[in-house]
Scaffold this motif. Structure first.
Motif, PDB file in Angstrom:
ATOM      1  N   VAL A 239      41.233  30.965  43.963  1.00  0.00           N
ATOM      2  CA  VAL A 239      42.131  31.660  43.047  1.00  0.00           C
ATOM      3  C   VAL A 239      42.080  33.142  43.374  1.00  0.00           C
ATOM      4  O   VAL A 239      41.012  33.700  43.599  1.00  0.00           O
ATOM      5  CB  VAL A 239      41.713  31.419  41.576  1.00  0.00           C
ATOM      6  CG1 VAL A 239      42.534  32.258  40.615  1.00  0.00           C
ATOM      7  CG2 VAL A 239      41.821  29.943  41.226  1.00  0.00           C
ATOM      8  N   ARG A 240      43.257  33.755  43.398  1.00  0.00           N
ATOM      9  CA  ARG A 240      43.348  35.201  43.633  1.00  0.00           C
ATOM     10  C   ARG A 240      43.989  35.815  42.393  1.00  0.00           C
ATOM     11  O   ARG A 240      45.074  35.401  41.987  1.00  0.00           O
ATOM     12  CB  ARG A 240      44.181  35.492  44.863  1.00  0.00           C
ATOM     13  CG  ARG A 240      44.259  36.955  45.186  1.00  0.00           C
ATOM     14  CD  ARG A 240      45.046  37.188  46.483  1.00  0.00           C
ATOM     15  NE  ARG A 240      44.921  38.556  46.877  1.00  0.00           N
ATOM     16  CZ  ARG A 240      43.992  39.024  47.699  1.00  0.00           C
ATOM     17  NH1 ARG A 240      43.116  38.215  48.219  1.00  0.00           N
ATOM     18  NH2 ARG A 240      43.959  40.299  48.008  1.00  0.00           N
ATOM     19  N   ILE A 241      43.291  36.773  41.802  1.00  0.00           N
ATOM     20  CA  ILE A 241      43.789  37.425  40.596  1.00  0.00           C
ATOM     21  C   ILE A 241      43.968  38.909  40.877  1.00  0.00           C
ATOM     22  O   ILE A 241      43.042  39.579  41.330  1.00  0.00           O
ATOM     23  CB  ILE A 241      42.824  37.210  39.416  1.00  0.00           C
ATOM     24  CG1 ILE A 241      42.766  35.715  39.097  1.00  0.00           C
ATOM     25  CG2 ILE A 241      43.251  38.035  38.199  1.00  0.00           C
ATOM     26  CD1 ILE A 241      41.807  35.329  38.034  1.00  0.00           C
ATOM     27  N   LYS A 242      45.178  39.381  40.616  1.00  0.00           N
ATOM     28  CA  LYS A 242      45.483  40.798  40.750  1.00  0.00           C
ATOM     29  C   LYS A 242      45.541  41.351  39.331  1.00  0.00           C
ATOM     30  O   LYS A 242      46.259  40.824  38.483  1.00  0.00           O
ATOM     31  CB  LYS A 242      46.829  40.999  41.446  1.00  0.00           C
ATOM     32  CG  LYS A 242      47.108  42.439  41.824  1.00  0.00           C
ATOM     33  CD  LYS A 242      48.438  42.576  42.544  1.00  0.00           C
ATOM     34  CE  LYS A 242      48.284  42.075  43.969  1.00  0.00           C
ATOM     35  NZ  LYS A 242      49.447  42.414  44.806  1.00  0.00           N
ATOM     36  N   MET A 243      44.744  42.382  39.091  1.00  0.00           N
ATOM     37  CA  MET A 243      44.656  42.917  37.740  1.00  0.00           C
ATOM     38  C   MET A 243      44.413  44.415  37.747  1.00  0.00           C
ATOM     39  O   MET A 243      44.206  45.009  38.804  1.00  0.00           O
ATOM     40  CB  MET A 243      43.548  42.216  36.963  1.00  0.00           C
ATOM     41  CG  MET A 243      42.148  42.473  37.506  1.00  0.00           C
ATOM     42  SD  MET A 243      40.853  41.815  36.435  1.00  0.00           S
ATOM     43  CE  MET A 243      41.071  42.817  34.966  1.00  0.00           C
ATOM     44  N   THR A 244      44.422  44.992  36.574  1.00  0.00           N
ATOM     45  CA  THR A 244      44.177  46.415  36.415  1.00  0.00           C
ATOM     46  C   THR A 244      43.268  46.631  35.215  1.00  0.00           C
ATOM     47  O   THR A 244      42.834  45.670  34.578  1.00  0.00           O
ATOM     48  CB  THR A 244      45.499  47.188  36.260  1.00  0.00           C
ATOM     49  OG1 THR A 244      45.257  48.572  36.449  1.00  0.00           O
ATOM     50  CG2 THR A 244      46.156  46.931  34.914  1.00  0.00           C
ATOM     51  N   THR A 245      42.990  47.870  34.927  1.00  0.00           N
ATOM     52  CA  THR A 245      42.288  48.249  33.709  1.00  0.00           C
ATOM     53  C   THR A 245      43.170  49.248  32.972  1.00  0.00           C
ATOM     54  O   THR A 245      44.155  49.742  33.527  1.00  0.00           O
ATOM     55  CB  THR A 245      40.907  48.873  34.029  1.00  0.00           C
ATOM     56  OG1 THR A 245      41.070  49.925  34.966  1.00  0.00           O
ATOM     57  CG2 THR A 245      39.955  47.835  34.606  1.00  0.00           C
TER      58      THR A 245
ATOM     59  N   ASP B  17      48.708  50.281  40.577  1.00  0.00           N
ATOM     60  CA  ASP B  17      50.128  50.542  40.730  1.00  0.00           C
ATOM     61  C   ASP B  17      50.847  49.224  40.487  1.00  0.00           C
ATOM     62  O   ASP B  17      50.666  48.284  41.281  1.00  0.00           O
ATOM     63  CB  ASP B  17      50.426  51.070  42.135  1.00  0.00           C
ATOM     64  CG  ASP B  17      51.876  51.467  42.296  1.00  0.00           C
ATOM     65  OD1 ASP B  17      52.519  51.804  41.277  1.00  0.00           O
ATOM     66  OD2 ASP B  17      52.375  51.435  43.434  1.00  0.00           O
ATOM     67  N   PRO B  18      51.545  49.065  39.410  1.00  0.00           N
ATOM     68  CA  PRO B  18      51.854  50.110  38.435  1.00  0.00           C
ATOM     69  C   PRO B  18      50.668  50.366  37.498  1.00  0.00           C
ATOM     70  O   PRO B  18      49.864  49.473  37.250  1.00  0.00           O
ATOM     71  CB  PRO B  18      53.031  49.533  37.642  1.00  0.00           C
ATOM     72  CG  PRO B  18      52.826  48.046  37.710  1.00  0.00           C
ATOM     73  CD  PRO B  18      52.202  47.796  39.065  1.00  0.00           C
ATOM     74  N   ALA B  19      50.601  51.570  37.018  1.00  0.00           N
ATOM     75  CA  ALA B  19      49.561  51.932  36.060  1.00  0.00           C
ATOM     76  C   ALA B  19      49.818  51.192  34.750  1.00  0.00           C
ATOM     77  O   ALA B  19      50.963  50.979  34.358  1.00  0.00           O
ATOM     78  CB  ALA B  19      49.564  53.438  35.821  1.00  0.00           C
ATOM     79  N   TRP B  20      48.745  50.788  34.087  1.00  0.00           N
ATOM     80  CA  TRP B  20      48.880  50.082  32.820  1.00  0.00           C
ATOM     81  C   TRP B  20      49.415  51.027  31.746  1.00  0.00           C
ATOM     82  O   TRP B  20      49.109  52.222  31.731  1.00  0.00           O
ATOM     83  CB  TRP B  20      47.527  49.534  32.369  1.00  0.00           C
ATOM     84  CG  TRP B  20      47.620  48.788  31.074  1.00  0.00           C
ATOM     85  CD1 TRP B  20      47.965  47.485  30.913  1.00  0.00           C
ATOM     86  CD2 TRP B  20      47.401  49.306  29.764  1.00  0.00           C
ATOM     87  NE1 TRP B  20      47.970  47.158  29.578  1.00  0.00           N
ATOM     88  CE2 TRP B  20      47.618  48.264  28.852  1.00  0.00           C
ATOM     89  CE3 TRP B  20      47.038  50.556  29.266  1.00  0.00           C
ATOM     90  CZ2 TRP B  20      47.496  48.421  27.475  1.00  0.00           C
ATOM     91  CZ3 TRP B  20      46.912  50.718  27.893  1.00  0.00           C
ATOM     92  CH2 TRP B  20      47.138  49.662  27.017  1.00  0.00           C
TER      93      TRP B  20
END
Length: 99
Positions: A44-50, A85-88
């Motif tokens: 599983v590949r998860i792309k996330m931000t904070t 990118d994009p910023a949350w």
């Protein structure tokens, strides 16, 4: 378990158990999960931000995402990619990740 048996809903359900420590809201509801990819081999590949680029909890959150995802039956490995990118922004709350 073949990868096609791993459901996005199972992954999202597992990730809903992880709260942003500053906001007290789960990371799925906050819209921090940008994308979920499930590969044929069960990876599983998860792309996330904070919520902020220099969030002091980013390593903790990424490790929790990896641990919760890998606890799902059939998941062989998880790669968590932090992106800014994009910023949350608060407008992202409630938005579900793309595939």
């Amino acid at each position: 378990m073949p990868a096609h048996k791993i459901s996005r809903s199972a992954i999202l359900s597992a990730l809903r158990g992880i709260e942003d420590p500053e906001l007290g809201t789960d990371i799925v509801e906050l819209g921090l999960i940008y994308a979920i990819g499930i590969l044929e081999d069960g990876a599983v590949r998860i792309k996330m931000t904070t919520t902020t680029r220099f969030c002091p909890a980013s390593a903790f959150i990424a490790e929790a995402v990896k641990a919760r995802t890998e606890a799902i039956d059939g998941v062989s490995a998880t790669v968590v990619e932090m992106v800014y990118d994009p910023a949350w922004s608060p407008e992202m709350m409630g938005r579900l990740p793309r595939e």
